[in-house]
Every structure is written in C-alpha cells, then in structure tokens.
Design an enzyme around this catalytic site. Sequence first.
Site, mmCIF file in Angstrom:
data_model
loop_
_atom_site.group_PDB
_atom_site.id
_atom_site.type_symbol
_atom_site.label_atom_id
_atom_site.label_comp_id
_atom_site.label_asym_id
_atom_site.label_seq_id
_atom_site.Cartn_x
_atom_site.Cartn_y
_atom_site.Cartn_z
ATOM 1 N N ASP A 1 -13.549 -7.871 -13.035
ATOM 2 C CA ASP A 1 -14.978 -7.344 -12.768
ATOM 3 C C ASP A 1 -15.033 -6.068 -13.303
ATOM 4 O O ASP A 1 -16.273 -5.503 -13.138
ATOM 5 C CB ASP A 1 -15.113 -7.475 -11.450
ATOM 6 C CG ASP A 1 -16.586 -7.160 -10.896
ATOM 7 O OD1 ASP A 1 -17.502 -7.933 -11.506
ATOM 8 O OD2 ASP A 1 -16.605 -6.311 -9.889
ATOM 9 N N GLU B 1 -17.637 0.975 -19.507
ATOM 10 C CA GLU B 1 -18.433 -0.256 -19.185
ATOM 11 C C GLU B 1 -20.034 0.068 -19.956
ATOM 12 O O GLU B 1 -20.186 1.080 -19.753
ATOM 13 C CB GLU B 1 -18.850 -0.525 -17.619
ATOM 14 C CG GLU B 1 -17.245 -0.984 -17.171
ATOM 15 C CD GLU B 1 -17.499 -1.207 -15.460
ATOM 16 O OE1 GLU B 1 -18.575 -0.931 -14.963
ATOM 17 O OE2 GLU B 1 -16.259 -1.439 -14.789
ATOM 18 N N HIS C 1 -18.955 -6.208 -13.444
ATOM 19 C CA HIS C 1 -18.904 -4.941 -12.207
ATOM 20 C C HIS C 1 -19.850 -5.306 -11.024
ATOM 21 O O HIS C 1 -20.667 -4.645 -10.663
ATOM 22 C CB HIS C 1 -19.012 -3.565 -12.835
ATOM 23 C CG HIS C 1 -18.411 -2.582 -11.707
ATOM 24 N ND1 HIS C 1 -17.952 -1.488 -12.364
ATOM 25 C CD2 HIS C 1 -18.268 -2.696 -10.580
ATOM 26 C CE1 HIS C 1 -17.593 -0.813 -11.236
ATOM 27 N NE2 HIS C 1 -17.490 -1.465 -10.235
ATOM 28 N N ASP D 1 0.741 -1.156 -0.032
ATOM 29 C CA ASP D 1 0.030 0.130 -0.024
ATOM 30 C C ASP D 1 0.991 1.275 0.020
ATOM 31 O O ASP D 1 1.734 1.418 0.676
ATOM 32 C CB ASP D 1 -1.008 0.053 1.157
ATOM 33 C CG ASP D 1 -2.134 0.727 1.042
ATOM 34 O OD1 ASP D 1 -3.191 0.361 1.103
ATOM 35 O OD2 ASP D 1 -1.850 2.179 1.080
ATOM 36 N N SER E 1 -11.163 -3.745 -8.690
ATOM 37 C CA SER E 1 -11.094 -2.201 -8.266
ATOM 38 C C SER E 1 -11.653 -1.369 -9.279
ATOM 39 O O SER E 1 -12.761 -0.877 -9.308
ATOM 40 C CB SER E 1 -9.647 -1.930 -7.666
ATOM 41 O OG SER E 1 -8.687 -2.416 -8.815
ATOM 42 N N GLY F 1 -18.803 -7.273 -8.132
ATOM 43 C CA GLY F 1 -18.126 -7.252 -6.868
ATOM 44 C C GLY F 1 -18.909 -6.966 -5.784
ATOM 45 O O GLY F 1 -18.898 -7.759 -4.821
ATOM 46 N N GLY F 2 -19.286 -5.810 -5.839
ATOM 47 C CA GLY F 2 -20.145 -5.401 -4.718
ATOM 48 C C GLY F 2 -22.121 -5.468 -4.598
ATOM 49 O O GLY F 2 -22.637 -5.160 -3.731
HETATM 50 N N1 LIG Z 1 -15.856 -4.531 -8.228
HETATM 51 C C1 LIG Z 1 -16.979 -3.964 -7.499
HETATM 52 O O1 LIG Z 1 -18.061 -3.932 -7.515
HETATM 53 C C2 LIG Z 1 -16.307 -2.892 -6.413
HETATM 54 C C3 LIG Z 1 -17.208 -2.757 -5.236
HETATM 55 C C4 LIG Z 1 -16.374 -1.867 -4.197
HETATM 56 C C5 LIG Z 1 -15.483 -1.418 -4.410
HETATM 57 N N2 LIG Z 1 -14.792 -1.360 -5.550
HETATM 58 C C6 LIG Z 1 -13.343 -0.601 -5.649
HETATM 59 O O2 LIG Z 1 -12.508 -1.412 -4.837
HETATM 60 C C7 LIG Z 1 -11.198 -0.531 -4.641
HETATM 61 C C8 LIG Z 1 -10.855 -0.627 -3.257
HETATM 62 O O3 LIG Z 1 -11.933 -0.325 -2.497
HETATM 63 P P1 LIG Z 1 -11.802 0.048 -0.820
HETATM 64 O O4 LIG Z 1 -12.997 0.344 -0.295
HETATM 65 O O5 LIG Z 1 -10.897 -1.209 -0.392
HETATM 66 O O6 LIG Z 1 -10.888 1.342 -0.820
HETATM 67 P P2 LIG Z 1 -9.991 2.250 0.292
HETATM 68 O O7 LIG Z 1 -10.034 3.629 0.010
HETATM 69 O O8 LIG Z 1 -10.363 1.467 1.492
HETATM 70 O O9 LIG Z 1 -8.446 1.233 -0.063
HETATM 71 C C9 LIG Z 1 -7.730 1.634 -1.016
HETATM 72 C C10 LIG Z 1 -6.332 1.436 -0.629
HETATM 73 O O10 LIG Z 1 -5.561 1.638 -1.817
HETATM 74 C C11 LIG Z 1 -4.411 2.125 -1.424
HETATM 75 N N3 LIG Z 1 -3.649 2.604 -2.623
HETATM 76 C C12 LIG Z 1 -3.840 3.728 -3.526
HETATM 77 N N4 LIG Z 1 -3.289 3.742 -4.643
HETATM 78 C C13 LIG Z 1 -2.373 2.831 -4.500
HETATM 79 C C14 LIG Z 1 -1.230 2.261 -5.107
HETATM 80 N N5 LIG Z 1 -1.055 2.846 -6.433
HETATM 81 N N6 LIG Z 1 -0.535 1.167 -4.626
HETATM 82 C C15 LIG Z 1 -0.848 0.691 -3.604
HETATM 83 N N7 LIG Z 1 -1.881 1.096 -2.790
HETATM 84 C C16 LIG Z 1 -2.573 2.026 -3.359
HETATM 85 C C17 LIG Z 1 -5.067 3.330 -0.570
HETATM 86 O O11 LIG Z 1 -3.736 3.752 0.294
HETATM 87 C C18 LIG Z 1 -5.939 2.619 0.239
HETATM 88 O O12 LIG Z 1 -5.125 2.137 1.304
HETATM 89 C C19 LIG Z 1 -11.817 0.811 -5.109
HETATM 90 O O13 LIG Z 1 -11.190 1.127 -6.444
HETATM 91 C C20 LIG Z 1 -13.191 0.647 -5.290
HETATM 92 O O14 LIG Z 1 -13.702 1.777 -6.245
HETATM 93 C C21 LIG Z 1 -15.168 -2.063 -6.378
#
Ligand SMILES: NC(=O)c1ccc[n+]([C@@H]2O[C@H](COP(=O)([O-])OP(=O)(O)OC[C@H]3O[C@@H](n4cnc5c(N)ncnc54)[C@H](O)[C@@H]3O)[C@@H](O)[C@H]2O)c1
Length: 406
Positions: free
Chosen positions: A254, A259, A282, A171, A229, A284-285
């Site tokens: 996903d 999209e 998409h 991270d 993500s 995932g959630g």
């Molecule tokens: N597929 C889906 O349906 C779905 C559902 C929910 C969330 N998401 C996506 O999942 C991702 C994560 O969600 P979350 O709630 O855990 O977010 P979050 O903000 O809690 O966590 C993201 C983490 O990534 C770290 N980070 C950012 N850029 C980075 C990099 N280049 N290298 C390493 N670490 C890095 C940040 O410091 C943070 O700790 C988001 O992009 C969100 O949009 C997708």
Amino acid sequence: MARALLLENPHTNADPVLAAAGVEVVRHPGAMDEDELIKALDGVDILGIRSTTHVTERVLAAHPQLLTIGAFCIGTNQIDLRAAARRGVAVFNAPFSNTRSVVELALGEIIALTRRLTVRDKALHDGVWDKSAAGSHEVRGRTLGIVGYGNIGTQLSVVAEALGLRVVFYDVAEKLALGNARRMSSLTELLNVADIVTLHVDGRAGNAGMFGREQFEQMKHGAIFLNLSRGFLVDYAVLREKILDGSLAGAAVDVFPTEPKRTGDPFDSELRGLPNVILTPHVGGSTQEAQENIGQFVSGKLTKYLRSGATDLSVNLPRLSLPPSDAARYRIAFVHRNTPGVLALVNQTFAEYGANIDGQILGTLGEIGYVVTDIGSELPREAVEAVRQMEDTLRLRVMVRPNPED
Ligand SMILES: NC(=O)c1ccc[n+]([C@@H]2O[C@H](COP(=O)([O-])OP(=O)(O)OC[C@H]3O[C@@H](n4cnc5c(N)ncnc54)[C@H](O)[C@@H]3O)[C@@H](O)[C@H]2O)c1
C-alpha cells in the site's frame, strides 16, 4: 481573524470546527512542493496537510507567523518536527483515528492472497473458467507474523485471532502480548515461522531499508508479505524477484518509496503486473469513517491550541493544558529553550511589572520548555516585551480572556 490553509483534502468536518473557533479556512485539493508551500503560507496561522506535503526547515523559516500544523493522518515524518519545535510551532496528528481501517484492509488482503482471489478474479475477467483449489488455503490455523506491535499491530492481532490465525509478533520495544499472541525475540525468529508477514512499524529513520534480501530469504517458502506501513522500509526489487521465482506466494503493498502527489498522476513500480500481488495507492487509512474521525480529532486539537494553548497529544511540544479559570484576563503561552532558571526569570519579570499570576503549568521535552501562565491582573505591555526579549525565548503568545470552555 486566524487563517487556516488545508491541503490534500482533509474531511470537510474540520471546517466547521475551525470556523467555530473564528478561523477562516482556505482549501487547496493537492499537495504542494516546498516552493509552492512557501508562497501559499503568506498570512496563514494554521497549516493542515496529509502525508504528501513536506514541511521543511526552509518552509518554517520563511513563515515565523505560522502557529501550528495539523497532520490529518497518522505519520508525521513529512514534517521537520524539531525545527517546528524550535520555532514554537505545535504539531498535531491523529495517532489512532484510522487504525481500524488499516487493520481491516490488511485482513481483507490476507484472506484474498491466501485464497489466491486475485488470480481467480483476473482469470474470470479474462474469460477463463479456472475452478481449482490449487494454492488456495483457509487462513484458520496459519501463522500471522506482525512486525511492529503498536496501535495497528495490536489491533490486527486481536481481530486476526478471532479468525483463527495464530499470531506471533516482533517489536523493538517491550510490548504486552494480547490474547494468545506470542512475542518473538527477533525478526529472524518471526520470519522463520510466519506464513504471513505484515509490517506495521513506524517511519523512524533507522527503519529505512530494514526489509531487504536477507529478510525475504528468511521467510518461509510460499509465505505472503504485506507492507501497509512505510514505503522506504522495503526493497521492492527483491520482493519482485521473490514473487517471480515462486519463493513468495503473494504480496500486498500500500506504500511506496516515492508516491505520486495527486490523484490521477502516473504511477510506476517494479511490482506492477505481478501475479497475486495487490497494489493499493496508500489507502490503508482511507475510509470515510477514518477521514471523519481524523478531521474531527485534528481540527479539535488545532483550535484548542489556538484558543487555550493546550498541547495534549502534540508530537513535538511538551504536552500540557492549563484548566480554564474565570479570573484569568490573559493567558501567556511561552515556548522557550529548556535551560535552568527560565521560569524563575519569567515570573520575576511579571512580578516586577505588577502582573499577578493566577495559574501556571510547565512542561519540558528535550531541548524545549513550554509554560502556560494565566494572569488575573493588568498585563503591562513592557512585561510581555521583556519576556519576549529574553535570550531563551522561542515564541510568546498572549491570549486575551482565554475561553473558559477550552
Ligand atoms: N497505509 C496507510 O494508509 C497507513 C495508515 C496509518 C498508519 N500507517 C503506518 O503504519 C505504521 C504503524 O502505525 P501505528 O499507528 O501502529 O504506529 P505505532 O507507533 O503505534 O507502532 C509502531 C510500532 O513499531 C515498533 N517498531 C519500530 N521500529 C521497529 C522495528 N524496526 N522492528 C520492530 N518493531 C519496530 C514500535 O516500537 C511500535 O510499537 C506507521 O508506519 C504508519 O505510518 C499507514
């Protein structure tokens, strides 16, 4: 009566929460493009969207009456948050409500891909009995590399360890390693040791294209790759190449750079038709549990903001809430440019017009300041107008008899 427009089908449990706060709810099942949205927002105070509809500066400029936006999802990159803040439009999302759903899908996919279930499943559906252990592994003892150790990454870390996976993570921020997980000092270090690499970083602009040829070539031969993500993080043309030449044993994707807007719309990607590649739209959630949690959570934030000006967990305005007071006759929610002396000027103006301040709270976030003030006396219209006309005022809203329940 306030009006809400809900797009992209957030859970219906949002409607009674809004209705109980006196909000009329109108729904439209799909997403909207900029022009459609501008047309649809006439007379709307509250906009609810999910991840597909984009709220741009142009949309916000066309509708100064818009009070608040609820993103019934986690990400908020689809909204111009700064432009919204500059217009005093509070934006809320549901940062934790679908975390578990994403984690469970990722884990299911990790097991399915490591076991090559997709290949066995397809062969049998095609009428071929292919009973073999070739390429099939247990996940126990394999190394899971989590990129982005936030809400989802940390929860995945905990559940994956329960299955016997060894967890490493990377991270950009300092993060506490949970359980036996080990922090890697660079993405390269993680890619060199992980049997499975899964992306859970946020969608900040700097992350665009963060995973391309260089990163794929640092992964172990035969490793598995997951992205649940954001689609624009990854060069999928390179992923295709790496699956086809056997460098990677499988992938689950996903999220995509572009999209389709609506269910039933056509979809295309260079990843279609590849062996041991799971593609999901998409979702995932997208579980019933997550949608319920999100519907409840976001509608609650929207109605609280409407009724009491509370901005707890807002993603673009200073976060604050003023406790209810029985004596308050009026509550003034005042969003302004964060410049020295604004609060003193506001209070002086109220005092000049004989308005007695009962309670007050101020928060600032970058260029934006937010003050909520309770007035226990009469509130002359001239006092409100004088504050509204101040140079640094972005938005001023007066609530009559703020609800003590809020
Ligand atoms: N597929 C889906 O349906 C779905 C559902 C929910 C969330 N998401 C996506 O999942 C991702 C994560 O969600 P979350 O709630 O855990 O977010 P979050 O903000 O809690 O966590 C993201 C983490 O990534 C770290 N980070 C950012 N850029 C980075 C990099 N280049 N290298 C390493 N670490 C890095 C940040 O410091 C943070 O700790 C988001 O992009 C969100 O949009 C997708």
